[in-house]
Design a protein around this motif. Structure first.
Motif, PDB file in Angstrom:
ATOM      1  N   TYR A 239      56.555 -27.584  11.369  1.00  0.00           N
ATOM      2  CA  TYR A 239      57.649 -27.693  12.342  1.00  0.00           C
ATOM      3  C   TYR A 239      57.140 -28.283  13.663  1.00  0.00           C
ATOM      4  CZ  TYR A 239      60.701 -26.242  16.149  1.00  0.00           C
ATOM      5  OH  TYR A 239      61.454 -26.236  17.302  1.00  0.00           O
ATOM      6  N   ASN A 242      56.155 -31.992  13.278  1.00  0.00           N
ATOM      7  CA  ASN A 242      57.357 -32.834  13.269  1.00  0.00           C
ATOM      8  C   ASN A 242      57.946 -32.962  14.675  1.00  0.00           C
ATOM      9  OD1 ASN A 242      57.337 -33.404  10.530  1.00  0.00           O
ATOM     10  ND2 ASN A 242      58.665 -31.699   9.979  1.00  0.00           N
ATOM     11  N   ASN A 246      58.222 -36.359  16.958  1.00  0.00           N
ATOM     12  CA  ASN A 246      59.523 -36.740  17.495  1.00  0.00           C
ATOM     13  C   ASN A 246      59.460 -36.950  19.006  1.00  0.00           C
ATOM     14  OD1 ASN A 246      62.318 -37.228  17.544  1.00  0.00           O
ATOM     15  ND2 ASN A 246      62.772 -35.081  17.896  1.00  0.00           N
ATOM     16  N   LEU A 294      58.020 -39.167  10.737  1.00  0.00           N
ATOM     17  CA  LEU A 294      59.111 -38.228  10.996  1.00  0.00           C
ATOM     18  C   LEU A 294      59.978 -38.062   9.753  1.00  0.00           C
ATOM     19  CD1 LEU A 294      60.056 -36.511  13.344  1.00  0.00           C
ATOM     20  CD2 LEU A 294      61.594 -38.343  14.022  1.00  0.00           C
ATOM     21  N   GLY A 297      57.937 -36.086   7.260  1.00  0.00           N
ATOM     22  CA  GLY A 297      57.865 -34.681   7.648  1.00  0.00           C
ATOM     23  C   GLY A 297      59.131 -33.926   7.287  1.00  0.00           C
ATOM     24  N   THR A 298      60.281 -34.569   7.479  1.00  0.00           N
ATOM     25  CA  THR A 298      61.566 -33.956   7.123  1.00  0.00           C
ATOM     26  C   THR A 298      61.677 -33.762   5.609  1.00  0.00           C
ATOM     27  OG1 THR A 298      62.590 -35.014   9.044  1.00  0.00           O
ATOM     28  CG2 THR A 298      64.066 -34.173   7.347  1.00  0.00           C
ATOM     29  N   GLU A 301      59.399 -30.880   4.491  1.00  0.00           N
ATOM     30  CA  GLU A 301      60.009 -29.585   4.830  1.00  0.00           C
ATOM     31  C   GLU A 301      61.061 -29.198   3.800  1.00  0.00           C
ATOM     32  OE1 GLU A 301      62.307 -27.381   8.559  1.00  0.00           O
ATOM     33  OE2 GLU A 301      61.667 -29.462   8.740  1.00  0.00           O
ATOM     34  N   LEU A 318      51.274 -34.771   4.896  1.00  0.00           N
ATOM     35  CA  LEU A 318      51.812 -35.427   6.084  1.00  0.00           C
ATOM     36  C   LEU A 318      50.687 -36.011   6.935  1.00  0.00           C
ATOM     37  CD1 LEU A 318      54.136 -36.165   7.982  1.00  0.00           C
ATOM     38  CD2 LEU A 318      53.994 -33.858   8.951  1.00  0.00           C
TER      39      LEU A 318
END
Length: 325
Positions: A239, A242, A246, A294, A297-298, A301, A318
């Motif tokens: 988290y 990421n 961002n 990004l 990473g999403t 998750e 990642l």
């Protein structure tokens, strides 16, 4: 914040205040200062405190309509109401509120399009409290140490802030540890900081991203395993990683528009002191790499949450894919 300080210094207050942002120490400090300045230290009869999203608006209106008791002011402190992100009839009411009633709102997040936000802006004062700039932060730390008859060089102070981060509550706690550790000595050293101060995960994130930017896979993974050793959960690290990527991407976009660091700090919701770090890392990554990381990473998750990927391996993936992208 300077305007807020001036109101307190001159004992001249607006009837409505909104304090918001992510720096809990500053919000707590200024709400207490406003309470003491508007009412005095011991006037609890004319003070009302309400917290949470279940606050009854009509109840607050009823209290606001009540005349102060043996005083010319009544104060209502409303905290974490969520009214500045949702509609509230309070937005219309404060325009008609008795002049004897003062209201201080304290929130984490606001929507500047919100009607109550606009009403407070028109009728009172709004202060966004996300932290201190580097100069003010250093002066504050030095003042804390001076109270304990301690000194620190500028280089050592920079090392301290890089290690413990910019959260003021955490800094206060780490200063207390340093003062106790160095009780017989006047000057704080880097060795003292290494001995007793806890490194914040945000600092580790900056170091990890530095290693990733230099395509040093071994070092980046070592930093990750260090975090696991410190019992940080892989999903927490994911988290934060990421979020960090961002913020770097947003910072890079804002820098291209030649926006000032102070404005960038406000838009990103980070302490002004941290903007220089994000800006430095933004120069080490292409926009394409940041976007790919990004998105990845999403996706990772989502795969972890649906049981298609082990969390620890997901973070490793990642890190490695960001390095080779």
């Amino acid at each position: 914040m300077n305007t807020l300080k001036q109101h307190i210094k001159t004992n001249s207050y607006e009837r409505f205040y909104l304090l918001y942002g992510n720096e809990a120490y500053l919000k707590r400090f200024y709400k207490n200062k406003l309470k003491a300045g508007i009412l005095g230290d011991n006037d609890e009869m004319n003070f009302t405190y309400a917290e949470g999203k279940d606050i009854e608006c009509n109840e607050m209106i009823h209290i606001a309509e009540t005349m102060p008791f043996f005083s010319d002011k009544r104060l209502i402190l409303i905290e974490n109401s969520g009214w500045f992100k949702n509609q509230s009839q309070f937005a219309d009411y404060i325009k008609e509120m008795p002049e004897t009633t003062y209201v201080v709102f304290v929130e984490n997040e606001v929507d500047k399009r919100n009607r109550l936000y606009k009403a407070v802006k028109d009728l009172g004062y709004i202060s966004e409290l996300n932290g201190l700039d580097e100069k003010s932060l250093k002066m504050w730390v030095v003042s804390l140490l001076q109270r304990e008859n301690k000194k620190i060089t500028d280089g050592t102070l920079t090392y301290f802030l890089n290690k413990v981060g910019t959260n003021l509550d955490n800094i206060q706690s780490e200063i207390d540890k340093l003062v106790s550790y160095c009780y017989e000595r006047e000057v704080i050293t880097e060795e003292d900081i290494k001995a007793v101060c806890s490194e914040q995960i945000t600092g580790k994130m900056f170091q990890m991203l530095d290693a990733i930017a230099l395509k040093n896979q071994k070092q980046a993974l070592v930093m990750y395993y260090d975090l696991l050793t410190l019992r940080e959960k892989p999903m927490t690290i994911l988290y934060l990683l990421n979020r960090h990527i961002n913020l770097i991407m947003q910072c890079k976009a804002l820098l291209s528009k030649r926006i000032s660091n102070a404005e960038i700090a406000s838009k990103l919701g980070v302490p002004p002191f941290a903007v220089a770090k994000y800006a430095a890392q933004a120069r080490n990554f292409t926009e394409e790499t940041l976007k790919k990381s990004l998105i990845l990473g999403t996706e990772i998750e989502e795969h972890v949450k649906t049981g298609r990927l082990i969390d620890q391996i997901g973070v490793e993936l990642l890190i490695i894919k960001t390095i080779i992208s």
